[in-house]
Write a protein that holds these residues in place. Structure first.
Motif, PDB file in Angstrom:
ATOM      1  N   PRO A 113       0.816  -1.228   0.000  1.00  0.00           N
ATOM      2  CA  PRO A 113       0.000   0.000   0.000  1.00  0.00           C
ATOM      3  C   PRO A 113       0.845   1.270   0.000  1.00  0.00           C
ATOM      4  O   PRO A 113       0.499   2.251  -0.677  1.00  0.00           O
ATOM      5  CB  PRO A 113      -0.809  -0.107   1.295  1.00  0.00           C
ATOM      6  CG  PRO A 113      -0.825  -1.544   1.633  1.00  0.00           C
ATOM      7  CD  PRO A 113       0.463  -2.087   1.126  1.00  0.00           C
ATOM      8  N   LEU A 114       1.948   1.271   0.746  1.00  0.00           N
ATOM      9  CA  LEU A 114       2.800   2.463   0.770  1.00  0.00           C
ATOM     10  C   LEU A 114       3.396   2.749  -0.609  1.00  0.00           C
ATOM     11  O   LEU A 114       3.483   3.903  -1.038  1.00  0.00           O
ATOM     12  CB  LEU A 114       3.899   2.323   1.816  1.00  0.00           C
ATOM     13  CG  LEU A 114       3.440   2.339   3.274  1.00  0.00           C
ATOM     14  CD1 LEU A 114       4.614   2.087   4.207  1.00  0.00           C
ATOM     15  CD2 LEU A 114       2.752   3.656   3.611  1.00  0.00           C
ATOM     16  N   ALA A 115       3.806   1.699  -1.315  1.00  0.00           N
ATOM     17  CA  ALA A 115       4.362   1.875  -2.656  1.00  0.00           C
ATOM     18  C   ALA A 115       3.270   2.283  -3.639  1.00  0.00           C
ATOM     19  O   ALA A 115       3.487   3.142  -4.503  1.00  0.00           O
ATOM     20  CB  ALA A 115       5.037   0.589  -3.111  1.00  0.00           C
ATOM     21  N   ALA A 116       2.074   1.679  -3.517  1.00  0.00           N
ATOM     22  CA  ALA A 116       0.979   2.003  -4.436  1.00  0.00           C
ATOM     23  C   ALA A 116       0.510   3.437  -4.260  1.00  0.00           C
ATOM     24  O   ALA A 116       0.106   4.094  -5.235  1.00  0.00           O
ATOM     25  CB  ALA A 116      -0.182   1.035  -4.213  1.00  0.00           C
ATOM     26  N   LEU A 117       0.541   3.952  -3.045  1.00  0.00           N
ATOM     27  CA  LEU A 117       0.102   5.319  -2.787  1.00  0.00           C
ATOM     28  C   LEU A 117       1.199   6.346  -3.045  1.00  0.00           C
ATOM     29  O   LEU A 117       0.978   7.547  -2.918  1.00  0.00           O
ATOM     30  CB  LEU A 117      -0.406   5.444  -1.350  1.00  0.00           C
ATOM     31  CG  LEU A 117      -1.675   4.637  -1.041  1.00  0.00           C
ATOM     32  CD1 LEU A 117      -1.989   4.680   0.450  1.00  0.00           C
ATOM     33  CD2 LEU A 117      -2.845   5.156  -1.865  1.00  0.00           C
ATOM     34  N   GLY A 118       2.383   5.870  -3.375  1.00  0.00           N
ATOM     35  CA  GLY A 118       3.466   6.770  -3.716  1.00  0.00           C
ATOM     36  C   GLY A 118       4.277   7.279  -2.541  1.00  0.00           C
ATOM     37  O   GLY A 118       5.093   8.172  -2.685  1.00  0.00           O
ATOM     38  N   TYR A 119       4.063   6.708  -1.356  1.00  0.00           N
ATOM     39  CA  TYR A 119       4.821   7.146  -0.183  1.00  0.00           C
ATOM     40  C   TYR A 119       6.229   6.558  -0.140  1.00  0.00           C
ATOM     41  O   TYR A 119       7.085   7.058   0.572  1.00  0.00           O
ATOM     42  CB  TYR A 119       4.083   6.756   1.105  1.00  0.00           C
ATOM     43  CG  TYR A 119       2.802   7.516   1.313  1.00  0.00           C
ATOM     44  CD1 TYR A 119       2.810   8.900   1.480  1.00  0.00           C
ATOM     45  CD2 TYR A 119       1.588   6.860   1.344  1.00  0.00           C
ATOM     46  CE1 TYR A 119       1.642   9.605   1.662  1.00  0.00           C
ATOM     47  CE2 TYR A 119       0.399   7.557   1.528  1.00  0.00           C
ATOM     48  CZ  TYR A 119       0.432   8.928   1.682  1.00  0.00           C
ATOM     49  OH  TYR A 119      -0.732   9.609   1.863  1.00  0.00           O
ATOM     50  N   VAL A 120       6.427   5.457  -0.858  1.00  0.00           N
ATOM     51  CA  VAL A 120       7.726   4.783  -0.859  1.00  0.00           C
ATOM     52  C   VAL A 120       8.190   4.667  -2.308  1.00  0.00           C
ATOM     53  O   VAL A 120       7.409   4.319  -3.201  1.00  0.00           O
ATOM     54  CB  VAL A 120       7.624   3.382  -0.208  1.00  0.00           C
ATOM     55  CG1 VAL A 120       8.941   2.645  -0.288  1.00  0.00           C
ATOM     56  CG2 VAL A 120       7.153   3.482   1.217  1.00  0.00           C
TER      57      VAL A 120
END
Length: 152
Positions: A113-120
């Motif tokens: 989820p963090l990668a999909a939301l662009g946070y990582v």
């Protein structure tokens, strides 16, 4: 180690010994019908049907070929303490499986989820996935250090 000592070691109150093949089958079916998990230890031709129908069949390695084929676990030594060691090893393996599932789900539930939301950064997320695999593999390798508990 005699039958009663083995029963105490694996924390069982009841042990059946010196039964005919028909009696073995009847006792096994009765116990399973009452909801018990049944482990059966045997080494001969007359033990093969009970080894096959038990929840866990233990065959002694020097026994008859049909007994070895019917059992779930083949003990390499004729020592009854190997039954305790096999149960211990299976419990340790299940613990490692649960730990590895935790590692995998933790990384995936947090990282995707963090990668999909662009946070990582995707590169960092990929590195975290690789680290997850390394953690699971390293944790599994700890089973190489497992040793059976000494019998009293």
């Amino acid at each position: 180690m005699d039958d009663e000592e083995l029963a105490r070691e694996v924390e069982q109150r009841t042990v059946f010994t010196k039964l005919t093949p028909l009696q073995k089958s009847r006792v096994l079916k009765m116990l399973q019908a009452n909801g018990h998990t049944v482990g059966f230890l045997g080494d001969g031709i007359n033990d093969a049907p009970s080894l096959a129908h038990a929840d866990v069949g233990f065959a002694i390695g020097g026994g008859a070929d049909i007994a070895l084929e019917s059992a779930d676990i083949v003990l390499m030594r004729g020592d009854l303490g190997a039954v305790v060691a096999a149960i211990d090893l299976s419990a340790a393996t299940l613990r490692k499986i649960r730990q590895n599932l935790f590692f995998a789900f933790f990384y995936n539930c947090l990282g995707i989820p963090l990668a999909a939301l662009g946070y990582v950064n995707p590169v960092l997320a990929g590195a975290a996935m690789a680290l997850s695999s390394v953690c699971v593999l390293s944790n599994s390798l700890w089973l190489n250090r497992w040793r059976p508990a000494p019998l009293i």
